[in-house]
Design a protein around this motif. Structure first.
Motif, PDB file in Angstrom:
ATOM      1  N   LYS A  90      22.272 -37.747  52.562  1.00 62.25           N
ATOM      2  CA  LYS A  90      21.476 -38.518  53.461  1.00 62.25           C
ATOM      3  C   LYS A  90      20.375 -37.015  53.444  1.00 62.25           C
ATOM      4  N   TYR A  91      20.492 -35.657  53.930  1.00 61.59           N
ATOM      5  CA  TYR A  91      19.515 -35.269  53.862  1.00 61.59           C
ATOM      6  C   TYR A  91      19.050 -33.553  52.648  1.00 61.59           C
ATOM      7  N   ASN A  92      20.645 -33.993  51.607  1.00 57.36           N
ATOM      8  CA  ASN A  92      19.789 -33.097  51.030  1.00 57.36           C
ATOM      9  C   ASN A  92      19.982 -31.519  50.950  1.00 57.36           C
ATOM     10  N   TYR A  93      20.517 -31.972  52.600  1.00 55.98           N
ATOM     11  CA  TYR A  93      20.632 -30.336  52.644  1.00 55.98           C
ATOM     12  C   TYR A  93      21.376 -29.598  51.556  1.00 55.98           C
ATOM     13  N   LYS A  94      21.282 -28.295  51.278  1.00 58.68           N
ATOM     14  CA  LYS A  94      21.698 -27.719  50.058  1.00 58.68           C
ATOM     15  C   LYS A  94      23.020 -26.805  50.555  1.00 58.68           C
ATOM     16  N   ARG A  95      23.232 -26.192  51.482  1.00 56.86           N
ATOM     17  CA  ARG A  95      24.319 -25.693  51.941  1.00 56.86           C
ATOM     18  C   ARG A  95      25.429 -26.200  52.603  1.00 56.86           C
ATOM     19  N   ALA A  96      25.090 -27.359  52.492  1.00 56.10           N
ATOM     20  CA  ALA A  96      26.294 -28.132  53.005  1.00 56.10           C
ATOM     21  C   ALA A  96      27.043 -29.001  51.757  1.00 56.10           C
ATOM     22  N   SER A  97      25.658 -29.416  50.588  1.00 59.77           N
ATOM     23  CA  SER A  97      26.465 -29.427  49.083  1.00 59.77           C
ATOM     24  C   SER A  97      27.658 -28.776  48.903  1.00 59.77           C
ATOM     25  N   TYR A  98      27.012 -27.723  48.899  1.00 63.23           N
ATOM     26  CA  TYR A  98      27.901 -25.994  48.557  1.00 63.23           C
ATOM     27  C   TYR A  98      29.031 -25.721  49.851  1.00 63.23           C
ATOM     28  N   ASP A  99      29.244 -26.304  50.906  1.00 67.09           N
ATOM     29  CA  ASP A  99      29.854 -26.867  51.797  1.00 67.09           C
ATOM     30  C   ASP A  99      31.344 -27.763  51.188  1.00 67.09           C
ATOM     31  N   VAL A 100      30.338 -28.665  51.116  1.00 68.37           N
ATOM     32  CA  VAL A 100      31.874 -29.466  50.390  1.00 68.37           C
ATOM     33  C   VAL A 100      32.352 -28.924  48.920  1.00 68.37           C
ATOM     34  N   TYR A 101      32.174 -28.862  48.502  1.00 70.08           N
ATOM     35  CA  TYR A 101      32.846 -27.770  46.754  1.00 70.08           C
ATOM     36  C   TYR A 101      33.444 -26.544  46.829  1.00 70.08           C
ATOM     37  N   ASP A 102      33.579 -26.012  48.600  1.00 66.27           N
ATOM     38  CA  ASP A 102      33.860 -24.950  49.445  1.00 66.27           C
ATOM     39  C   ASP A 102      35.605 -25.912  50.004  1.00 66.27           C
ATOM     40  N   ILE A 103      34.843 -26.704  50.768  1.00 65.71           N
ATOM     41  CA  ILE A 103      36.135 -27.352  51.471  1.00 65.71           C
ATOM     42  C   ILE A 103      37.164 -28.295  50.162  1.00 65.71           C
ATOM     43  N   LEU A 104      36.676 -28.986  48.688  1.00 65.14           N
ATOM     44  CA  LEU A 104      37.404 -29.317  48.593  1.00 65.14           C
ATOM     45  C   LEU A 104      38.225 -28.674  46.920  1.00 65.14           C
ATOM     46  N   THR A 105      38.188 -27.358  47.125  1.00 64.41           N
ATOM     47  CA  THR A 105      38.126 -26.832  45.939  1.00 64.41           C
ATOM     48  C   THR A 105      39.326 -25.452  46.719  1.00 64.41           C
ATOM     49  N   HIS A 106      39.702 -26.064  47.705  1.00 62.97           N
ATOM     50  CA  HIS A 106      40.002 -24.946  49.215  1.00 62.97           C
ATOM     51  C   HIS A 106      41.422 -24.461  48.416  1.00 62.97           C
ATOM     52  N   ASP A 107      41.801 -25.388  47.759  1.00 63.47           N
ATOM     53  CA  ASP A 107      43.502 -25.384  47.326  1.00 63.47           C
ATOM     54  C   ASP A 107      43.857 -25.919  46.127  1.00 63.47           C
ATOM     55  N   LYS A 108      43.373 -24.879  44.767  1.00 64.55           N
ATOM     56  CA  LYS A 108      42.829 -25.208  43.605  1.00 64.55           C
ATOM     57  C   LYS A 108      44.212 -25.580  43.154  1.00 64.55           C
ATOM     58  N   LYS A 109      45.125 -25.298  43.520  1.00 60.83           N
ATOM     59  CA  LYS A 109      47.084 -25.743  43.513  1.00 60.83           C
ATOM     60  C   LYS A 109      46.256 -27.164  43.083  1.00 60.83           C
ATOM     61  N   VAL A 110      46.672 -27.968  44.203  1.00 61.72           N
ATOM     62  CA  VAL A 110      46.789 -29.522  44.589  1.00 61.72           C
ATOM     63  C   VAL A 110      45.225 -29.962  43.886  1.00 61.72           C
ATOM     64  N   LEU A 111      44.320 -28.785  42.948  1.00 57.86           N
ATOM     65  CA  LEU A 111      42.717 -30.049  42.761  1.00 57.86           C
ATOM     66  C   LEU A 111      43.636 -30.655  41.659  1.00 57.86           C
ATOM     67  N   ASP A 112      43.035 -32.047  42.058  1.00 55.73           N
ATOM     68  CA  ASP A 112      43.116 -32.946  40.435  1.00 55.73           C
ATOM     69  C   ASP A 112      41.676 -32.988  39.491  1.00 55.73           C
ATOM     70  N   ASP A 113      41.665 -33.151  38.762  1.00 54.54           N
ATOM     71  CA  ASP A 113      40.395 -33.908  37.263  1.00 54.54           C
ATOM     72  C   ASP A 113      39.209 -34.297  38.507  1.00 54.54           C
ATOM     73  N   LYS A 114      39.850 -35.889  39.434  1.00 54.08           N
ATOM     74  CA  LYS A 114      38.349 -36.463  39.396  1.00 54.08           C
ATOM     75  C   LYS A 114      37.550 -35.007  40.742  1.00 54.08           C
ATOM     76  N   THR A 115      38.535 -34.649  41.445  1.00 55.29           N
ATOM     77  CA  THR A 115      38.280 -34.162  42.548  1.00 55.29           C
ATOM     78  C   THR A 115      37.072 -32.801  42.013  1.00 55.29           C
ATOM     79  N   LYS A 116      38.258 -32.355  41.201  1.00 55.85           N
ATOM     80  CA  LYS A 116      37.337 -30.683  40.760  1.00 55.85           C
ATOM     81  C   LYS A 116      35.739 -31.660  40.007  1.00 55.85           C
ATOM     82  N   LYS A 117      35.416 -32.286  39.641  1.00 55.80           N
ATOM     83  CA  LYS A 117      34.507 -32.825  38.837  1.00 55.80           C
ATOM     84  C   LYS A 117      33.578 -33.137  39.990  1.00 55.80           C
ATOM     85  N   MET A 118      34.010 -34.327  41.484  1.00 58.54           N
ATOM     86  CA  MET A 118      33.262 -33.917  42.251  1.00 58.54           C
ATOM     87  C   MET A 118      32.727 -32.329  42.657  1.00 58.54           C
TER      88      MET A 118
END
Length: 127
Positions: A90-118
């Motif tokens: 909504k606000y194009n806050y770059k730091r929040a974009s990185y936080d989304v990446y950081d949270i989604l990749t928190h546990d790389k062992k269970v990361l599927d391809d769609k979530t990895k792409k996201m």
């Protein structure tokens, strides 16, 4: 003679000004930071205020305080993703974009391809 008196007055004033400073008071408690932030996490009025300011106004300071509370309070993965997504999208806050990446990749062992792409899309958006 006048200049000598002025110099003495100035030196005396500086000496007294330097000596009258109070030492900063340090409050020492037995609480650790995790306990402090867990208390903030359970303070519903504070959390509602921060959430409202971040989500409705794009307040980056409120978002970063929320982030600190969630990270140190042990709720990084379960609590912050929603706010990070809104702040990023909504606000194009770059730091929040990185936080989304950081949270989604928190546990790389269970990361599927769609979530990895996201996650990678949000990483790219954070640059």
């Amino acid at each position: 003679m006048k200049s000598n008196i002025i110099m003495i007055v100035v030196i005396s004033a500086l000496t007294f000004a330097c000596n009258n400073k109070e030492e900063p008071k340090v409050h020492i408690t037995s609480e650790n930071s995790g306990t402090f932030f867990k208390e903030k996490l359970s303070n519903q009025k504070l959390m509602d205020s921060l959430e409202n300011r971040a989500l409705c106004s794009g307040d980056t300071l409120a978002y970063n305080e929320l982030k600190g509370i969630y990270y140190i309070g042990g709720q990084k993965v379960t609590g912050l993703l929603y706010y990070s997504l809104i702040m990023s999208n909504k606000y194009n806050y770059k730091r929040a974009s990185y936080d989304v990446y950081d949270i989604l990749t928190h546990d790389k062992k269970v990361l599927d391809d769609k979530t990895k792409k996201m996650a990678n899309d949000y990483l790219e958006k954070s640059k």
